[in-house]
Design a protein around this motif. Structure first.
Motif, mmCIF file in Angstrom:
data_model
loop_
_atom_site.group_PDB
_atom_site.id
_atom_site.type_symbol
_atom_site.label_atom_id
_atom_site.label_comp_id
_atom_site.label_asym_id
_atom_site.label_seq_id
_atom_site.Cartn_x
_atom_site.Cartn_y
_atom_site.Cartn_z
ATOM 1 N N TRP A 218 1.690 -1.196 -0.209
ATOM 2 C CA TRP A 218 -0.076 -0.110 0.221
ATOM 3 C C TRP A 218 1.106 1.469 -0.156
ATOM 4 C CZ3 TRP A 218 -3.702 -1.399 4.211
ATOM 5 C CH2 TRP A 218 -4.799 -2.800 3.897
ATOM 6 N N GLN B 139 -2.000 -1.938 -5.787
ATOM 7 C CA GLN B 139 -3.376 -2.016 -5.361
ATOM 8 C C GLN B 139 -3.499 -3.930 -4.745
ATOM 9 O OE1 GLN B 139 -6.711 -0.629 -5.628
ATOM 10 N NE2 GLN B 139 -4.302 1.859 -5.692
ATOM 11 N N ASP C 257 -8.609 -2.925 0.899
ATOM 12 C CA ASP C 257 -7.352 -2.069 1.558
ATOM 13 C C ASP C 257 -8.151 -1.822 2.749
ATOM 14 O OD1 ASP C 257 -10.096 -0.354 1.443
ATOM 15 O OD2 ASP C 257 -9.291 0.548 -0.224
#
Length: 195
Positions: free
Chosen positions: A67, A72, A92
């Motif tokens: 991250w 991604q 996330d």
């Protein structure tokens, strides 16, 4: 005496489950050091990983490091209609999570978070054990073998990279015709490669 795949699974899982939480934590940090040297990272923007369970190598430090690099990350979700297959959903800090049928946390299925497998750059696979020829021993469900089959036969799609503790290496595993050997396996101390 020749060990069966089930014997290997039991023995290796026992070994990795005996690792202390301190060893696990340090292994997760050392994994980043090895992973950061992969040439595949130079152009990778979409990487599938998995959340650690059952004594597997700690992946959260690597996910958080990716991250920070602006990469991604995606996690596997058991396909609700296509038996034995995986979907990959964006992951996330804010991703809503649920437990799947194996009591493993996975992203809640949302159409907007799905990325088609062919659009991934790398798929980091879990494994129970691996040998000196790149064969991996999974949990026996065949999910990753099915996911990686197109790559194995055509070289198209995301490159698979196995993640494992060093103690998960054995000289030779019994293999089956459907097994997909991996081109690379990263452990906390080295990168094994056959590509």
């Amino acid at each position: 005496m020749i060990l069966s795949r089930q014997d290997f699974r039991q023995t290796i899982r026992q070994k990795r489950n005996q690792l202390s939480s301190d060893v696990q934590h340090l292994a997760g940090l050392d994994l980043i050091k090895q992973f950061a040297t992969l040439p595949e990272l130079n152009h990778a923007q979409h990487i599938a990983l998995y959340l650690t369970t059952d004594g597997e190598l700690e992946t959260m430090p690597l996910i958080e490091w990716l991250w920070q690099q602006g990469i991604q990350t995606y996690l596997p979700v058991i396909h609700p209609f296509s038996k034995g297959h995986l979907l990959f959903l964006h992951y996330d800090h804010s991703t809503p999570m649920v437990l799947n049928r194996y009591s493993i946390a996975e992203p809640k299925l949302e159409q907007a978070r799905i990325l088609p497998v062919r659009q991934l750059d790398l798929i980091c696979t879990p494994l129970v054990g691996f040998d000196s020829t790149g064969h991996r021993l999974g949990m026996g469900g065949g999910y990753y073998d099915r996911t990686l089959e197109p790559w194995f036969h055509t070289g198209q799609g995301p490159k698979p990279i196995g993640l494992a503790h060093d103690c998960q290496h054995v000289e030779r595993l019994p293999t089956e015709s459907w097994d997909v050997p991996l081109p690379k396996i990263v452990t906390p101390t080295k990168i094994w490669q056959w590509d």
